[in-house]
Enzyme design. Structure first.
Site, PDB file in Angstrom:
ATOM      1  N   ASP A  75       0.833  -1.202   0.000  1.00  0.00           N
ATOM      2  CA  ASP A  75       0.000   0.000   0.000  1.00  0.00           C
ATOM      3  C   ASP A  75       0.869   1.255   0.000  1.00  0.00           C
ATOM      4  O   ASP A  75       0.558   2.234  -0.677  1.00  0.00           O
ATOM      5  CB  ASP A  75      -0.960   0.011   1.195  1.00  0.00           C
ATOM      6  CG  ASP A  75      -0.251  -0.218   2.519  1.00  0.00           C
ATOM      7  OD1 ASP A  75       0.769  -0.918   2.523  1.00  0.00           O
ATOM      8  OD2 ASP A  75      -0.705   0.316   3.550  1.00  0.00           O
ATOM      9  N   ILE A  76       1.964   1.225   0.763  1.00  0.00           N
ATOM     10  CA  ILE A  76       2.816   2.415   0.834  1.00  0.00           C
ATOM     11  C   ILE A  76       4.266   2.012   1.099  1.00  0.00           C
ATOM     12  O   ILE A  76       4.525   1.061   1.846  1.00  0.00           O
ATOM     13  CB  ILE A  76       2.317   3.395   1.933  1.00  0.00           C
ATOM     14  CG1 ILE A  76       3.096   4.715   1.901  1.00  0.00           C
ATOM     15  CG2 ILE A  76       2.348   2.766   3.307  1.00  0.00           C
ATOM     16  CD1 ILE A  76       2.444   5.840   2.706  1.00  0.00           C
ATOM     17  N   VAL A  77       5.176   2.710   0.437  1.00  0.00           N
ATOM     18  CA  VAL A  77       6.601   2.591   0.744  1.00  0.00           C
ATOM     19  C   VAL A  77       7.033   3.937   1.309  1.00  0.00           C
ATOM     20  O   VAL A  77       6.880   4.971   0.670  1.00  0.00           O
ATOM     21  CB  VAL A  77       7.431   2.220  -0.502  1.00  0.00           C
ATOM     22  CG1 VAL A  77       8.919   2.199  -0.165  1.00  0.00           C
ATOM     23  CG2 VAL A  77       6.989   0.864  -1.043  1.00  0.00           C
ATOM     24  N   ASP A  78       7.553   3.863   2.533  1.00  0.00           N
ATOM     25  CA  ASP A  78       7.918   5.075   3.265  1.00  0.00           C
ATOM     26  C   ASP A  78       9.448   5.111   3.370  1.00  0.00           C
ATOM     27  O   ASP A  78      10.133   5.594   2.469  1.00  0.00           O
ATOM     28  CB  ASP A  78       7.217   5.001   4.629  1.00  0.00           C
ATOM     29  CG  ASP A  78       7.372   6.249   5.482  1.00  0.00           C
ATOM     30  OD1 ASP A  78       8.221   7.097   5.164  1.00  0.00           O
ATOM     31  OD2 ASP A  78       6.657   6.371   6.491  1.00  0.00           O
ATOM     32  N   ASP A 129      -4.027   2.702   7.682  1.00  0.00           N
ATOM     33  CA  ASP A 129      -4.626   3.054   8.971  1.00  0.00           C
ATOM     34  C   ASP A 129      -3.810   4.090   9.725  1.00  0.00           C
ATOM     35  O   ASP A 129      -2.635   4.323   9.429  1.00  0.00           O
ATOM     36  CB  ASP A 129      -4.707   1.809   9.855  1.00  0.00           C
ATOM     37  CG  ASP A 129      -3.326   1.403  10.390  1.00  0.00           C
ATOM     38  OD1 ASP A 129      -2.385   1.280   9.579  1.00  0.00           O
ATOM     39  OD2 ASP A 129      -3.178   1.246  11.614  1.00  0.00           O
TER      40      ASP A 129
HETATM   41  C1  PRP Z   1       3.128   0.046   6.356  1.00  0.00           C
HETATM   42  C2  PRP Z   1       3.033  -0.343   4.898  1.00  0.00           C
HETATM   43  C3  PRP Z   1       4.362  -0.956   4.612  1.00  0.00           C
HETATM   44  C4  PRP Z   1       5.293  -0.244   5.569  1.00  0.00           C
HETATM   45  C5  PRP Z   1       6.110   0.749   4.816  1.00  0.00           C
HETATM   46  O1  PRP Z   1       2.778  -1.068   7.111  1.00  0.00           O
HETATM   47  O2  PRP Z   1       1.997  -1.240   4.658  1.00  0.00           O
HETATM   48  O3  PRP Z   1       4.370  -2.349   4.811  1.00  0.00           O
HETATM   49  O4  PRP Z   1       4.485   0.397   6.552  1.00  0.00           O
HETATM   50  O5  PRP Z   1       6.990   1.434   5.676  1.00  0.00           O
HETATM   51  P1  PRP Z   1       8.558   1.520   5.438  1.00  0.00           P
HETATM   52  O6  PRP Z   1       8.765   1.780   3.984  1.00  0.00           O
HETATM   53  O7  PRP Z   1       8.963   2.687   6.298  1.00  0.00           O
HETATM   54  O8  PRP Z   1       9.169   0.237   5.887  1.00  0.00           O
HETATM   55  P2  PRP Z   1       2.477  -0.994   8.666  1.00  0.00           P
HETATM   56  O9  PRP Z   1       3.680  -1.432   9.425  1.00  0.00           O
HETATM   57  O10 PRP Z   1       1.871   0.332   8.983  1.00  0.00           O
HETATM   58  O11 PRP Z   1       1.447  -2.153   8.901  1.00  0.00           O
HETATM   59  P3  PRP Z   1      -0.019  -2.388   8.326  1.00  0.00           P
HETATM   60  O12 PRP Z   1       0.094  -2.497   6.824  1.00  0.00           O
HETATM   61  O13 PRP Z   1      -0.437  -3.654   8.961  1.00  0.00           O
HETATM   62  O14 PRP Z   1      -0.870  -1.205   8.724  1.00  0.00           O
END
Ligand code: PRP
Length: 177
Positions: free
Chosen positions: A100-103, A159
């Site tokens: 969903d997202i890459v941070d 979330d």
């Molecule tokens: C989010 C997202 C990624 C990760 C990205 O998951 O789904 O897996 O963070 O972050 P990064 O690039 O800084 O590693 P999260 O840990 O929030 O869990 P979730 O998907 O269960 O909400």
């Protein structure tokens, strides 16, 4: 969360249009390559994976993987822990990791390395959202839905402390801790 709904960052119709474009692009890239294994990263990717996979036109199967990377609230520790591995064998198969997202990129870097150990034919990566300015590790992302700034986003699977995952659009929230 209670009170007013989060302000819209990316509308439902813009998401639908972009997800359809990605599904067409990916389907073209994997045409005639056989079955593609879509590996959704729980929990956040469940909505994106559902919509993306249903708009593809190539043979595909679905796997899920679960990791834990963030502490409760808005702070990222950088540490990634495997909570659930893929169930089926991916050896010799083409794999697309769907996020969903890459941070910071720590999660995706960990997942690429971990899934490589299963000896797939190939691994590519797809994310709905990319926070390019937040990257802490160097990774290639093959398919990106939208690049966004350093804001906290919710909805369409994402979330804030487990709230707002089922919003139909991507909204912004202000972390309180
Ligand atoms: C989010 C997202 C990624 C990760 C990205 O998951 O789904 O897996 O963070 O972050 P990064 O690039 O800084 O590693 P999260 O840990 O929030 O869990 P979730 O998907 O269960 O909400």
């Amino acid at each position: 969360m209670s009170g007013k709904p989060p302000p819209v960052l990316i509308s439902e119709s813009d998401i639908e249009k972009r997800v359809t474009e990605l599904a067409i692009q990916i389907s073209g890239d994997y045409q005639d390559k056989g079955d593609l294994v879509l590996v959704g990263v729980l929990k956040g990717a469940f909505v994106f994976l559902a919509d993306l996979s249903r708009r593809m036109t190539i043979p595909r199967t679905i796997e899920f993987i679960a990791v834990s990377s963030y502490q409760s609230g808005s702070l990222s520790s950088g540490a990634v822990r495997l909570v659930m591995d893929v169930r089926g064998s991916i050896e010799g198969r083409h794999v697309l990791i769907v996020e969903d997202i890459v941070d910071t990129g720590h999660t995706l870097k960990y997942l690429i390395g971990m899934l490589q150990s299963h000896r797939p034919a190939s691994i590519r990566t797809c994310t709905l959202l990319h926070k390019a300015d937040s990257a802490e590790v160097d990774i290639d992302i093959d398919y990106i839905g939208f690049s966004i700034g350093d804001e906290w986003v919710v909805g369409y699977g994402l979330d804030y402390a487990e709230h707002d995952r089922t919003l139909p659009y991507i909204g912004t929230v202000t972390p309180t801790d």
